[in-house]
Design a protein around this motif. Structure first.
Motif, PDB file in Angstrom:
ATOM      1  N   GLY A 276      31.424  29.762  63.917  1.00 32.45           N
ATOM      2  CA  GLY A 276      31.907  30.995  63.292  1.00 32.45           C
ATOM      3  C   GLY A 276      30.881  31.672  62.396  1.00 32.45           C
ATOM      4  N   LEU A 277      29.612  31.714  62.820  1.00 34.62           N
ATOM      5  CA  LEU A 277      28.555  32.450  62.097  1.00 34.62           C
ATOM      6  C   LEU A 277      28.434  31.965  60.650  1.00 34.62           C
ATOM      7  CD1 LEU A 277      29.580  36.079  63.242  1.00 34.62           C
ATOM      8  CD2 LEU A 277      28.343  34.347  64.569  1.00 34.62           C
ATOM      9  N   LEU A 278      28.591  30.658  60.473  1.00 31.71           N
ATOM     10  CA  LEU A 278      28.690  30.135  59.104  1.00 31.71           C
ATOM     11  C   LEU A 278      27.393  30.295  58.317  1.00 31.71           C
ATOM     12  CD1 LEU A 278      30.668  26.881  60.008  1.00 31.71           C
ATOM     13  CD2 LEU A 278      31.578  29.084  59.231  1.00 31.71           C
ATOM     14  N   GLY A 279      26.254  30.038  58.961  1.00 28.42           N
ATOM     15  CA  GLY A 279      24.978  30.112  58.257  1.00 28.42           C
ATOM     16  C   GLY A 279      24.593  31.545  57.911  1.00 28.42           C
ATOM     17  N   SER A 280      24.797  32.467  58.847  1.00 23.08           N
ATOM     18  CA  SER A 280      24.429  33.859  58.558  1.00 23.08           C
ATOM     19  C   SER A 280      25.400  34.467  57.546  1.00 23.08           C
ATOM     20  CB  SER A 280      24.365  34.696  59.841  1.00 23.08           C
ATOM     21  OG  SER A 280      25.488  34.488  60.659  1.00 23.08           O
ATOM     22  N   ARG A 281      26.655  34.068  57.606  1.00 25.74           N
ATOM     23  CA  ARG A 281      27.602  34.533  56.574  1.00 25.74           C
ATOM     24  C   ARG A 281      27.177  33.988  55.205  1.00 25.74           C
ATOM     25  NH1 ARG A 281      32.481  36.674  58.910  1.00 25.74           N
ATOM     26  NH2 ARG A 281      32.872  35.882  61.020  1.00 25.74           N
ATOM     27  N   ALA A 282      26.747  32.731  55.173  1.00 23.94           N
ATOM     28  CA  ALA A 282      26.312  32.123  53.903  1.00 23.94           C
ATOM     29  C   ALA A 282      25.090  32.861  53.352  1.00 23.94           C
ATOM     30  CB  ALA A 282      25.991  30.638  54.095  1.00 23.94           C
ATOM     31  N   TYR A 283      24.170  33.237  54.245  1.00 23.95           N
ATOM     32  CA  TYR A 283      22.973  33.981  53.806  1.00 23.95           C
ATOM     33  C   TYR A 283      23.390  35.304  53.157  1.00 23.95           C
ATOM     34  CZ  TYR A 283      18.520  36.437  53.777  1.00 23.95           C
ATOM     35  OH  TYR A 283      17.408  37.129  53.375  1.00 23.95           O
ATOM     36  N   VAL A 284      24.254  36.035  53.840  1.00 18.54           N
ATOM     37  CA  VAL A 284      24.675  37.351  53.341  1.00 18.54           C
ATOM     38  C   VAL A 284      25.440  37.211  52.029  1.00 18.54           C
ATOM     39  CG1 VAL A 284      26.204  39.310  53.809  1.00 18.54           C
ATOM     40  CG2 VAL A 284      24.602  38.528  55.568  1.00 18.54           C
ATOM     41  N   GLU A 285      26.315  36.216  51.964  1.00 23.32           N
ATOM     42  CA  GLU A 285      27.079  36.003  50.724  1.00 23.32           C
ATOM     43  C   GLU A 285      26.149  35.700  49.551  1.00 23.32           C
ATOM     44  OE1 GLU A 285      30.170  36.776  50.052  1.00 23.32           O
ATOM     45  OE2 GLU A 285      30.102  37.499  52.110  1.00 23.32           O
ATOM     46  N   GLU A 286      25.159  34.840  49.805  1.00 20.22           N
ATOM     47  CA  GLU A 286      24.229  34.482  48.730  1.00 20.22           C
ATOM     48  C   GLU A 286      23.405  35.700  48.307  1.00 20.22           C
ATOM     49  OE1 GLU A 286      22.281  30.576  49.061  1.00 20.22           O
ATOM     50  OE2 GLU A 286      20.519  31.509  48.135  1.00 20.22           O
ATOM     51  N   ALA A 287      22.968  36.497  49.288  1.00 24.36           N
ATOM     52  CA  ALA A 287      22.171  37.687  48.971  1.00 24.36           C
ATOM     53  C   ALA A 287      23.002  38.709  48.198  1.00 24.36           C
ATOM     54  CB  ALA A 287      21.615  38.297  50.257  1.00 24.36           C
ATOM     55  N   LYS A 288      24.277  38.800  48.530  1.00 24.51           N
ATOM     56  CA  LYS A 288      25.158  39.708  47.777  1.00 24.51           C
ATOM     57  C   LYS A 288      25.317  39.198  46.347  1.00 24.51           C
ATOM     58  CE  LYS A 288      29.058  41.395  49.824  1.00 24.51           C
ATOM     59  NZ  LYS A 288      30.173  41.352  50.809  1.00 24.51           N
ATOM     60  N   ALA A 289      25.512  37.887  46.232  1.00 20.78           N
ATOM     61  CA  ALA A 289      25.757  37.292  44.909  1.00 20.78           C
ATOM     62  C   ALA A 289      24.542  37.431  43.995  1.00 20.78           C
ATOM     63  CB  ALA A 289      26.147  35.822  45.065  1.00 20.78           C
ATOM     64  N   ASN A 290      23.324  37.276  44.558  1.00 15.41           N
ATOM     65  CA  ASN A 290      22.158  37.356  43.669  1.00 15.41           C
ATOM     66  C   ASN A 290      21.470  38.726  43.720  1.00 15.41           C
ATOM     67  OD1 ASN A 290      20.489  37.359  45.924  1.00 15.41           O
ATOM     68  ND2 ASN A 290      20.059  35.176  45.811  1.00 15.41           N
ATOM     69  N   GLY A 291      22.167  39.693  44.323  1.00 18.15           N
ATOM     70  CA  GLY A 291      21.686  41.079  44.264  1.00 18.15           C
ATOM     71  C   GLY A 291      20.470  41.385  45.119  1.00 18.15           C
ATOM     72  N   THR A 292      20.203  40.589  46.148  1.00 16.05           N
ATOM     73  CA  THR A 292      19.018  40.839  46.978  1.00 16.05           C
ATOM     74  C   THR A 292      19.364  41.405  48.359  1.00 16.05           C
ATOM     75  OG1 THR A 292      19.026  38.553  47.770  1.00 16.05           O
ATOM     76  CG2 THR A 292      17.614  39.037  45.870  1.00 16.05           C
TER      77      THR A 292
END
Ligand SMILES: [Zn+2]
Length: 490
Positions: free
Chosen positions: A322-338
């Motif tokens: 379920g696209l877990l790694g790419s979702r995690a990347y996007v979530e982390e980038a959203k969280a740290n403003g990048t």
């Protein structure tokens, strides 16, 4: 080497000015760099050998298993051996793993065992018996034609589109078919494959990565066709028994970086999923894409390429669940403003022997990629420079596209036998043609460089409202709603 007059002049200025404020060699033009990439890959590529090595030493690369962790380490070490800056991006997810399965089918009281595999995210434990109802293609129209037909029964659906379907009928993903069966009250879903010779297919039956409430199984094409025939004469029943596990696991995306020379804060991502299913070694899905990406990184590093923008070469895990790694990347980038730094996402999934680029629905980018493609075509006419502008889902570009980031992927020209083994027990290294993977490293590598070094990017990030309109125009609203990814309300 031919010396060109401009180079002489700039070298002269360089010598004079160098003492005062330092000096860099003049930047090579795009044609020169593309030619260099082409030559380097043809002479030095490690893509084919490393894929062979990884599939034979690791086996499958299922996320959350020892094999999955070994694949993450393999990628990390390979990037590092090429001299790249590399890091892990750990994430925790609940992951599904298959256990036992037994499917019996037949007339009432005369059930017989049939070969089958569980589709991912089926329940941890199920034992269901019921009458089978033929739901055709298992798309919305089939349920509208037979309202209430599968309530408390078992839906039988074809994974593809049946030949007697109305012209222009468009298919749904297996997970979307499972969702429709669930929403219509089915107690199980049996999906029969479209690949002949009883090839069994796995993959997720969940639109959002959560466990589904009913068992979902795949049976062979011939068994499905025979069952449909029998149902015309006599009611057919099935008993589906399975056990699976679903538990929190840790996984790691692997990210190698080449820092941009002029716009280091702007990132071009080239990524693909390193994980695979467990029925085979996943040589094509997605060894083809990821081992090509790792070799592009090798080539760029070896050639000392310094594009304007930063390139991140990413091996995503958990795509199949379920696209877990790419979702995690996007979530982390959203969280740290990048996340705003991410300017483009170039996805590689079962990519090989590309003859052009799919521009992920961004028609405005076509002129740019046509121009770059013309240069590539001049180097090797095998790259025929097609462009497509449709937009689809179900790979690692999706979480980026949902944030308005422009995405793209190669148009692959691969042998049909490769696609027949998609998610199946035959996806092994004997399907890999060396030339196909080399051509991808060369052509995608050239496109990647041109993009990362462009004066102006061919497409820009969309606002939230523009992203909504984009999804609607590309016909993706219903699919996103089914997947729980539609965030724009009713
Ligand atoms: Zn894939």
């Amino acid at each position: 080497m031919k010396t060109n007059p401009h180079m002489k002049i700039s070298l002269g200025i360089c010598l004079l000015a160098g003492a005062l404020w330092g000096c860099e060699a003049p930047k090579e033009d795009l044609d020169t760099v593309l030619t260099k990439i082409n030559k380097d890959v043809l002479a030095n590529s490690k893509a084919y050998q490393t894929l062979e090595d990884a599939t034979s030493t690791i086996g499958h690369r299922l996320t959350g298993t020892a094999n999955g962790a070994a694949a993450e380490e393999y990628a990390y070490n390979l990037f590092a051996s090429y001299g790249l800056d590399v890091k892990y991006q750990p994430f925790e997810v609940v992951s599904w793993t298959r256990g036992t399965i037994e499917t019996q089918i037949g007339a009432e009281g005369k059930l017989e065992y049939l070969p089958s595999v569980s589709l991912a995210h089926s329940p941890v434990e199920a034992d269901v018996t019921g009458e089978i109802v033929d739901m055709g293609n298992g798309i919305q129209a089939d349920y509208e034609a037979k309202p209430g037909a599968v309530k408390d029964k078992i839906a039988l659906v074809y994974i593809g589109i049946l030949p007697d379907s109305p012209e222009g009928t468009s298919n749904l993903h297996r997970s979307e078919k499972a969702k429709l069966a669930i929403d219509n009250g089915a107690k199980a879903i049996i999906i029969y494959n479209q690949v002949k010779d009883k090839v069994l297919l796995t993959g997720t039956a969940s639109v959002d990565g959560d466990l589904i409430p009913i068992p979902a199984v795949c049976i062979g094409y011939e068994d499905g066709i025979a069952l449909r025939e029998k149902m015309k004469a006599q009611k057919q029943f099935a008993r589906v028994q399975m056990t699976n596990t679903s538990a929190p696991i840790k996984a790691r995306n692997v990210i190698a970086t080449i820092k941009g020379s002029e716009l280091p804060e702007e990132k071009i991502i080239i990524g693909g999923h390193l994980d695979s299913w467990d029925l085979a070694t996943g040589a094509t899905d997605n060894g083809l894409g990821t081992f090509a990406i790792m070799d592009m990184a090798r080539s760029f590093k070896q050639l000392g390429l310094k594009p304007k923008r930063t390139i991140e070469f990413i091996m995503f895990m958990g795509e199949e669940q379920g696209l877990l790694g790419s979702r995690a990347y996007v979530e982390e980038a959203k969280a740290n403003g990048t996340l705003d730094q991410v300017k483009y996402m170039f996805n590689q999934d079962m990519s090989g022997n590309p003859i052009g680029m799919n521009l992920g629905g961004r028609t405005e980018a076509e002129a740019f990629f046509k121009e770059v493609g013309q240069k590539i075509n001049g180097i090797d006419s095998l790259y025929s420079n097609l462009t497509r502008t449709g937009a689809g889902l179900h790979s690692d570009h999706q979480p980026f596209m949902l944030e308005g980031v422009p995405t793209m992927s190669p148009i692959s020209n691969l042998n049909a036998d490769i696609f027949l083994c998609y998610h199946a027990d035959c996806d092994d290294f004997d399907l890999i043609v060396e030339e196909h993977i080399l051509n991808n490293v060369r052509f995608s590598g050239m496109v990647l460089y041109a993009l990362a070094d462009a004066d102006q990017l061919p497409a820009a990030k969309l606002s939230d409202e523009e992203t909504k309109t984009f999804m609607q125009e590309k016909g993706l609203e219903l699919k996103l709603r089914l997947g729980g990814d539609w965030r724009w309300g009713m």
